[in-house]
Design a protein around this motif. Sequence first.
Motif, PDB file in Angstrom:
ATOM      1  N   ARG A  68       0.893  -1.332   0.059  1.00 45.68           N
ATOM      2  CA  ARG A  68      -0.117   0.087  -0.114  1.00 45.68           C
ATOM      3  C   ARG A  68       1.066   1.179  -0.114  1.00 45.68           C
ATOM      4  N   GLN A  69       1.892   1.298  -0.734  1.00 47.06           N
ATOM      5  CA  GLN A  69       2.947   2.396  -1.035  1.00 47.06           C
ATOM      6  C   GLN A  69       3.898   2.054  -1.955  1.00 47.06           C
ATOM      7  N   GLY A  70       4.245   3.241  -2.543  1.00 41.12           N
ATOM      8  CA  GLY A  70       4.971   3.172  -3.974  1.00 41.12           C
ATOM      9  C   GLY A  70       4.693   4.210  -4.663  1.00 41.12           C
ATOM     10  N   THR A  71       5.719   4.539  -5.875  1.00 43.21           N
ATOM     11  CA  THR A  71       5.574   5.618  -6.616  1.00 43.21           C
ATOM     12  C   THR A  71       5.823   5.078  -8.205  1.00 43.21           C
ATOM     13  N   ILE A  72       5.001   5.460  -9.112  1.00 51.08           N
ATOM     14  CA  ILE A  72       5.027   4.994 -10.391  1.00 51.08           C
ATOM     15  C   ILE A  72       4.907   6.365 -11.183  1.00 51.08           C
ATOM     16  N   GLN A 112      -3.646   8.394 -15.761  1.00 51.60           N
ATOM     17  CA  GLN A 112      -4.594   8.865 -15.126  1.00 51.60           C
ATOM     18  C   GLN A 112      -5.676   7.967 -14.381  1.00 51.60           C
ATOM     19  N   SER A 113      -5.898   6.678 -15.148  1.00 54.14           N
ATOM     20  CA  SER A 113      -6.926   5.981 -14.574  1.00 54.14           C
ATOM     21  C   SER A 113      -6.387   5.066 -13.443  1.00 54.14           C
ATOM     22  N   MET A 114      -4.780   4.736 -13.457  1.00 54.89           N
ATOM     23  CA  MET A 114      -4.124   4.114 -12.442  1.00 54.89           C
ATOM     24  C   MET A 114      -4.300   4.937 -11.307  1.00 54.89           C
ATOM     25  N   ALA A 115      -4.007   6.525 -11.495  1.00 58.56           N
ATOM     26  CA  ALA A 115      -3.908   7.329 -10.271  1.00 58.56           C
ATOM     27  C   ALA A 115      -5.071   7.302  -9.542  1.00 58.56           C
ATOM     28  N   ARG A 116      -6.425   7.277 -10.239  1.00 55.81           N
ATOM     29  CA  ARG A 116      -7.614   7.393  -9.474  1.00 55.81           C
ATOM     30  C   ARG A 116      -7.934   6.092  -8.934  1.00 55.81           C
ATOM     31  N   PRO A 168      -5.997   6.019  -3.840  1.00 61.62           N
ATOM     32  CA  PRO A 168      -6.575   5.625  -2.470  1.00 61.62           C
ATOM     33  C   PRO A 168      -5.967   4.561  -1.733  1.00 61.62           C
ATOM     34  N   GLN A 169      -5.321   3.860  -2.417  1.00 65.51           N
ATOM     35  CA  GLN A 169      -4.740   2.498  -1.890  1.00 65.51           C
ATOM     36  C   GLN A 169      -3.214   2.649  -1.644  1.00 65.51           C
ATOM     37  N   GLY A 170      -2.848   3.924  -1.784  1.00 63.52           N
ATOM     38  CA  GLY A 170      -1.309   4.306  -1.188  1.00 63.52           C
ATOM     39  C   GLY A 170      -0.215   4.396  -2.255  1.00 63.52           C
ATOM     40  N   LEU A 171      -0.927   4.136  -3.783  1.00 65.31           N
ATOM     41  CA  LEU A 171       0.308   4.274  -4.591  1.00 65.31           C
ATOM     42  C   LEU A 171       0.210   5.532  -5.392  1.00 65.31           C
ATOM     43  N   HIS A 172       1.305   6.481  -5.458  1.00 63.77           N
ATOM     44  CA  HIS A 172       1.450   7.725  -5.991  1.00 63.77           C
ATOM     45  C   HIS A 172       1.905   7.560  -7.553  1.00 63.77           C
ATOM     46  N   VAL A 173       0.699   7.848  -8.473  1.00 63.18           N
ATOM     47  CA  VAL A 173       0.843   7.737  -9.701  1.00 63.18           C
ATOM     48  C   VAL A 173       1.097   9.128 -10.385  1.00 63.18           C
ATOM     49  N   ALA A 174       2.150   9.317 -11.052  1.00 67.60           N
ATOM     50  CA  ALA A 174       2.485  10.715 -11.574  1.00 67.60           C
ATOM     51  C   ALA A 174       2.424  10.523 -13.046  1.00 67.60           C
TER      52      ALA A 174
END
Length: 245
Positions: free
Chosen positions: A134-138, A168-172, A176-182
């Motif tokens: 429930r954490q990480g950056t993509i 954008q779909s991944m970020a949404r 809320p599950q802890g992944l930062h998608v940029a």
Amino acid sequence: MKMQPTAVVVGVGSEEGLGAAVARRFARGGFHVLVGGRTMSKLEQVVAGLADGNGTPVQVDATNEEDVLRLFELASSPGVGRSPASVVVFNAGNNQHIPFQEVSSAQFEDFWRVGCLAGFLVGKEAANLMLPQRQGTIIFTGASGSLRGKPGYAHFAAAKAGLRMVSQSMAREFGPQGLHVAHVVIDGGINGARLKNLRPDAVAQRGTDGLLNIDAIAETYWQLYLQHPTAWTHEIDLRPFKESF
């Protein structure tokens, strides 16, 4: 014992490219970097230049699902004393001016596979790896074509716009599950080996600081990773101060 964090950078070519600069920045920040790309000799050169040798070259065709699965098997078990990957950067892409009526269906598909399908494959496996923690950056590398299509670049823009929607779909879904998608929109020419080799005239015309500096872009990727979860950026655009927009 504190575990060393791991980052994955997909789409690394020349030492003078953005992928290499991102790998160097995360290695300097203490990460062991899995440096992924198609040409092993280039990957080995990039790894040799990483701080404290913090890297492993991984030959991977990001359009091939088996290759991507193999990469993420390594990312989930990167070695003794290292934790599974907590940062994944997708930087694969290609670009070429082709008049619309001259674009073959094979060329269109090839640009889509590299620019969009590969991002989906990498993003999917990154999410599979990070969701249990429930954490990480993509982070996905975008372009001007992510936002607008220009004459002679329909094939490129279609792929990059598709990648933007994937991110954008991944970020949404996963934010809320802890992944930062940029998604990073690179709105201008990059001062790297590719442009210097293909269009030296354009490099000369832009003059001092007229192109994006690869290390400056990489620093933005690092800052995205550092962001606090109460103030995440999903999309950011970067351009030289001389660039019109």
